[in-house]
Design a protein around this motif. Structure first.
Motif, PDB file in Angstrom:
ATOM      1  N   GLY A 113       0.790  -1.216   0.000  1.00 15.12           N
ATOM      2  CA  GLY A 113       0.000   0.000   0.000  1.00 15.12           C
ATOM      3  C   GLY A 113       0.824   1.269   0.000  1.00 15.12           C
ATOM      4  N   ASP A 114       2.110   1.138  -0.261  1.00 12.56           N
ATOM      5  CA  ASP A 114       3.016   2.282  -0.225  1.00 12.56           C
ATOM      6  C   ASP A 114       3.200   2.828  -1.641  1.00 12.56           C
ATOM      7  N   ASP A 115       2.115   3.392  -2.183  1.00  7.00           N
ATOM      8  CA  ASP A 115       2.066   3.778  -3.596  1.00  7.00           C
ATOM      9  C   ASP A 115       3.205   4.711  -4.011  1.00  7.00           C
ATOM     10  N   MET A 116       3.558   5.654  -3.130  1.00 11.50           N
ATOM     11  CA  MET A 116       4.516   6.675  -3.520  1.00 11.50           C
ATOM     12  C   MET A 116       5.921   6.122  -3.751  1.00 11.50           C
ATOM     13  N   HIS A 117       6.172   4.893  -3.334  1.00 10.85           N
ATOM     14  CA  HIS A 117       7.492   4.298  -3.521  1.00 10.85           C
ATOM     15  C   HIS A 117       7.427   3.072  -4.436  1.00 10.85           C
TER      16      HIS A 117
END
Length: 347
Positions: A109-113
């Motif tokens: 769920g860590d979209d930005m990475h």
């Protein structure tokens, strides 16, 4: 379609025509999960000013001519053959990153990475246009209470402010102090999120009396004008010890040094705005045990949470609307500090 297109950089923001309103090719479905969005609103962000100034040219690999706009909402116009969660006509808000969902960061769920991603308005054509290519995984359906033009800036400004305020709210206890530096486009959202998620006393610092009036309206308990007497007032309001959490939406000039000074020993300094430097002697880090936390936009799940707050009326945007053909005026007004809240372009 019509779009406001950036053809050349302007490092000092002196040209009359920053972007050119012109006809360009419509975006097309390229993969089975692609979706074409009919733009209902595109936020005008300070990052767009940095794009115009050329700051992002070597960071995001921007190739001119180029369409800005990374805060987008609208209606589904066309879908790829694998899309099942939305259909033409659905009102949606777009998470700023389009990802495949296959890498480990995405699965956490860590979209930005994400290992692979497309960021319309940053490293691909964005929403300063009538239509935008996004992806199924980036879209959130809007409740009937929320119109695309009214929520578009939540996708970056709102989401970034939400992420920082949510982090701070997890350790702020009733009666403790939270300081917000900057009550502009991001700050006025962050104040409302803090008010919704915790019972801390909220102190807002800004150099604009109009911004401080907006901060009061958004739920600030105390406001402080950023002048020569600012640090003394903050000291009085925090009992001389500083705040348990400081959220810095400015991040340049003397805001960083002052923000760290406002943070009490054992407290947390959240940096959101950028352009300056964090400089602190290592001995001070050791003896004060302050925690410095960076914040990069936010996750898909956090945008869902923010839309829930907006749907309940817990968070509202202060916006100023411009027609897409008036994008130059919107950019100039933002550059000159004439916008309190967020500017939104409407095709």
């Amino acid at each position: 379609m019509k779009a406001a297109v950036l053809h050349e950089y302007d490092e000092h923001f002196t040209r009359d025509e920053i972007v050119r309103y012109e006809d360009v090719a419509d975006p097309r479905i390229d993969t089975p999960s692609d979706i074409i969005i009919r733009i209902g609103g595109a936020g005008v962000c300070r990052t767009d000013l940095h794009v115009v100034e050329g700051i992002w040219r070597n960071i995001a690999g921007i190739q001119l001519p180029y369409i800005m706009g990374h805060e987008n909402a609208g209606w589904v116009e066309e879908v790829g053959k694998a899309v099942t969660s939305v259909k033409p006509g659905d009102a949606v808000i777009c998470h700023p990153l389009v990802t495949s969902g296959h890498c480990l960061a995405c699965r956490r769920g860590d979209d930005m990475h994400a290992a692979e991603s497309r960021f319309p308005g940053i490293n691909a054509d964005g929403g300063y246009a009538q239509y935008l290519r996004s992806g199924e995984r980036a879209l959130i359906k809007l409740p009937k209470t929320l119109a695309p033009k009214d929520v578009a800036p939540y996708t970056d400004a709102g989401l970034t402010a939400y992420r920082a305020a949510k982090k701070a709210s997890r350790h702020l206890l009733p009666g403790q102090k939270a300081i917000v530096i900057g009550a502009g486009g991001l700050g006025h959202i962050g104040i409302q999120v803090l008010r919704a998620l915790c019972a801390a006393d909220i102190i807002v610092v800004d150099r604009s009396s109009e911004a401080l009036a907006l901060a009061r309206h958004c739920g600030a308990d105390h406001v402080v004008l950023a002048d020569e007497g600012m640090m003394s007032q903050v000291k009085d309001l925090t009992g001389g010890k500083g705040a348990e959490a400081v959220i810095d939406f400015v991040g340049e000039g003397n805001a960083v040094a002052q923000g760290l000074e406002m943070t009490r020993d054992g407290g947390f300094y959240y940096i959101v705005g950028y352009g300056g430097k964090v400089e602190i002697p290592t001995i001070d880090m050791i003896t004060s045990e302050k925690t410095i936390v960076g914040n990069l936009v936010g996750t898909y799940a956090e945008l869902v949470e923010l839309m829930e707050l907006a749907d309940r009326g817990k968070v509202t945007l202060t916006t100023r609307e411009y027609r897409l053909e008036h994008a130059n005026q919107a950019l100039k007004d933002l550059h000159h500090g004439h916008i309190h809240g967020r500017a939104v372009l409407i095709p």
